[in-house]
Design a protein around this motif. Sequence first.
Motif, mmCIF file in Angstrom:
data_model
loop_
_atom_site.group_PDB
_atom_site.id
_atom_site.type_symbol
_atom_site.label_atom_id
_atom_site.label_comp_id
_atom_site.label_asym_id
_atom_site.label_seq_id
_atom_site.Cartn_x
_atom_site.Cartn_y
_atom_site.Cartn_z
ATOM 1 N N ILE A 155 0.837 -1.114 -0.046
ATOM 2 C CA ILE A 155 -0.512 0.007 -0.085
ATOM 3 C C ILE A 155 0.813 1.069 -0.132
ATOM 4 O O ILE A 155 1.794 1.326 0.790
ATOM 5 C CB ILE A 155 -0.746 0.073 0.934
ATOM 6 C CG1 ILE A 155 -0.146 -0.402 2.667
ATOM 7 C CG2 ILE A 155 -1.897 -0.752 1.076
ATOM 8 C CD1 ILE A 155 -0.965 0.667 4.136
ATOM 9 N N GLY A 156 0.120 1.925 -0.554
ATOM 10 C CA GLY A 156 1.115 3.778 -0.557
ATOM 11 C C GLY A 156 1.303 4.514 0.665
ATOM 12 O O GLY A 156 1.767 4.953 0.618
ATOM 13 N N THR A 200 0.095 1.860 9.730
ATOM 14 C CA THR A 200 -0.687 0.566 10.063
ATOM 15 C C THR A 200 -1.729 1.043 10.688
ATOM 16 O O THR A 200 -2.757 0.312 10.823
ATOM 17 C CB THR A 200 -0.108 -0.598 10.401
ATOM 18 O OG1 THR A 200 0.637 -0.139 12.072
ATOM 19 C CG2 THR A 200 0.801 -0.908 9.627
ATOM 20 N N GLY A 201 -2.409 2.615 11.191
ATOM 21 C CA GLY A 201 -3.447 2.584 11.730
ATOM 22 C C GLY A 201 -4.158 3.589 10.545
ATOM 23 O O GLY A 201 -4.696 3.828 11.122
ATOM 24 N N VAL A 222 -1.030 -7.609 4.107
ATOM 25 C CA VAL A 222 -1.348 -5.764 3.830
ATOM 26 C C VAL A 222 0.312 -5.554 4.245
ATOM 27 O O VAL A 222 1.306 -5.521 5.068
ATOM 28 C CB VAL A 222 -2.091 -5.446 4.172
ATOM 29 C CG1 VAL A 222 -2.691 -3.693 3.649
ATOM 30 C CG2 VAL A 222 -3.417 -5.868 4.448
ATOM 31 N N ASP A 223 0.659 -4.547 3.720
ATOM 32 C CA ASP A 223 2.040 -4.243 3.637
ATOM 33 C C ASP A 223 2.560 -3.053 3.720
ATOM 34 O O ASP A 223 2.266 -2.177 2.988
ATOM 35 C CB ASP A 223 3.771 -4.929 2.411
ATOM 36 C CG ASP A 223 5.036 -5.488 3.696
ATOM 37 O OD1 ASP A 223 4.935 -4.456 4.382
ATOM 38 O OD2 ASP A 223 5.856 -5.982 2.460
ATOM 39 N N ALA A 224 2.302 -2.185 4.974
ATOM 40 C CA ALA A 224 2.492 -1.466 4.445
ATOM 41 C C ALA A 224 3.793 -0.179 4.635
ATOM 42 O O ALA A 224 4.084 -0.453 4.994
ATOM 43 C CB ALA A 224 1.572 -0.087 5.941
ATOM 44 N N THR A 234 -5.827 4.039 4.411
ATOM 45 C CA THR A 234 -4.826 3.580 3.516
ATOM 46 C C THR A 234 -5.370 2.032 3.974
ATOM 47 O O THR A 234 -5.644 0.641 3.362
ATOM 48 C CB THR A 234 -3.990 3.817 3.151
ATOM 49 O OG1 THR A 234 -4.093 4.833 2.555
ATOM 50 C CG2 THR A 234 -3.433 2.489 1.690
ATOM 51 N N TYR A 235 -4.470 1.708 4.979
ATOM 52 C CA TYR A 235 -4.979 0.175 5.669
ATOM 53 C C TYR A 235 -5.583 -0.394 6.004
ATOM 54 O O TYR A 235 -5.944 -1.583 5.988
ATOM 55 C CB TYR A 235 -3.278 0.171 7.443
ATOM 56 C CG TYR A 235 -2.836 -0.800 7.270
ATOM 57 C CD1 TYR A 235 -1.688 -1.685 6.676
ATOM 58 C CD2 TYR A 235 -3.420 -1.717 8.487
ATOM 59 C CE1 TYR A 235 -1.344 -2.864 7.315
ATOM 60 C CE2 TYR A 235 -2.633 -3.093 9.206
ATOM 61 C CZ TYR A 235 -2.560 -3.397 8.475
ATOM 62 O OH TYR A 235 -2.005 -4.380 8.870
ATOM 63 N N GLN A 236 -6.316 0.297 6.488
ATOM 64 C CA GLN A 236 -7.726 -0.472 7.190
ATOM 65 C C GLN A 236 -8.339 -0.297 6.258
ATOM 66 O O GLN A 236 -8.852 -2.063 6.097
ATOM 67 C CB GLN A 236 -8.311 1.220 7.550
ATOM 68 C CG GLN A 236 -7.532 1.378 9.397
ATOM 69 C CD GLN A 236 -8.866 2.631 9.900
ATOM 70 O OE1 GLN A 236 -10.029 2.743 9.923
ATOM 71 N NE2 GLN A 236 -7.918 3.542 10.252
ATOM 72 N N ASN A 237 -8.263 0.572 4.953
ATOM 73 C CA ASN A 237 -9.516 0.029 4.304
ATOM 74 C C ASN A 237 -9.176 -1.740 3.480
ATOM 75 O O ASN A 237 -9.702 -2.110 2.928
ATOM 76 C CB ASN A 237 -9.720 1.186 3.254
ATOM 77 C CG ASN A 237 -10.755 0.923 1.473
ATOM 78 O OD1 ASN A 237 -11.302 0.200 1.579
ATOM 79 N ND2 ASN A 237 -9.612 0.521 0.475
ATOM 80 N N SER A 238 -7.215 -1.384 3.062
ATOM 81 C CA SER A 238 -7.260 -2.427 2.785
ATOM 82 C C SER A 238 -7.367 -3.638 3.361
ATOM 83 O O SER A 238 -7.592 -5.250 2.211
ATOM 84 C CB SER A 238 -5.539 -2.071 1.546
ATOM 85 O OG SER A 238 -5.153 -1.200 1.579
#
Length: 349
Positions: free
Chosen positions: A37-38, A42-43, A67-69, A46-50
């Motif tokens: 993700i871009g 992790t909070g 998922v890798d932030a 973008t992370y939540q949605n992904s």
Amino acid sequence: MKFTRRTILAAASATALLAQPFAAAAQELPGNVRLVIGSTSTGGDTYQNSSIVADALSEHLGINIKVDAVGATEAFKALDRDSRGTTLMIFHDQSYLGNLYGVRGYQDIFENYTVGPTVAINPGNAYLVPKDSPYQSMDDILTAAENGERVRVAIQPGGVSEIGFSAMKNAARVRAPGSEENIVAVNTGSQSDKNQAMWDDLADVINGSIQANEQFTQLPEDDQKAMEFVWITARPSTLEQAPAEGMGDTTRDELLQYASPETSVTLDGEQDFTFDKEFFFLFNPEMDPAIVEQIDTALTEIFEAGEIQERQKASFFIPNFLPSDEAREHLQNKRGTYEQVIEEISTES
């Protein structure tokens, strides 16, 4: 050697069996997938949605998706290296806005990648002022600029944070040519940096979000940290899909007062500027199209089932699935609108 019907059929069957594993591999996602993700948080949204999308796809397809932030730059590099489908990417409008604003490391996603399906909208992109500010509305801000007052707007340059600022300048230009010079950027970093700029009296207006800033709008006016919404950029049709209870102690109906048409930031003198922060997939351009089709089909079935929408809305995301072909056309049209806005004020920025 005499070829009988039986030997011909046997040979054909053997050939078909040999071909099957290769065909399957070319048409399916592997068992383990890395979803970059871009964002490095992790909070964040973008992370939540992904994570919501990754969990749904994992369960539906019976595979593992992690998922890798890693942030935008590293995510694009990882995608560039992998055409097998073992690396996929989810990002939002920043992916093309960064390119429009000339941010280093952002290529034209429509030329260099395969744009995949959209999955959700975060309707929370907003602009705020101190609760005791002389500017209590966007009309106050644009009128002040027209009257020669310098209005300082804290943003993180080069993307989602800046597009609303560009829209402000454009609206000032449309209302009173030349007044856009009085809408000036205060370039900062994260949301906490923008908040601090307001509290230190370095900015009159800040870019924020419903999710991150609503808590500060509940503070009394004499609190140094107290803020007030003046503009929410989401389309009203998007915001209307949010839960009626809204976010925190601000209801959906209250939030709608800060969105078009109740709060107007003109695009061209006739229609309002709006901006939905949309999340979508990006793929390596050499990845097998069959994998794109597999993801489209899986997401179609997932969204038809309906459970993912409940999870998204619980996190204040608006479900917004469009299969790849529709998503590409929609996002290209969207980019064209914002490109025009940026070009209109580029000589002043």
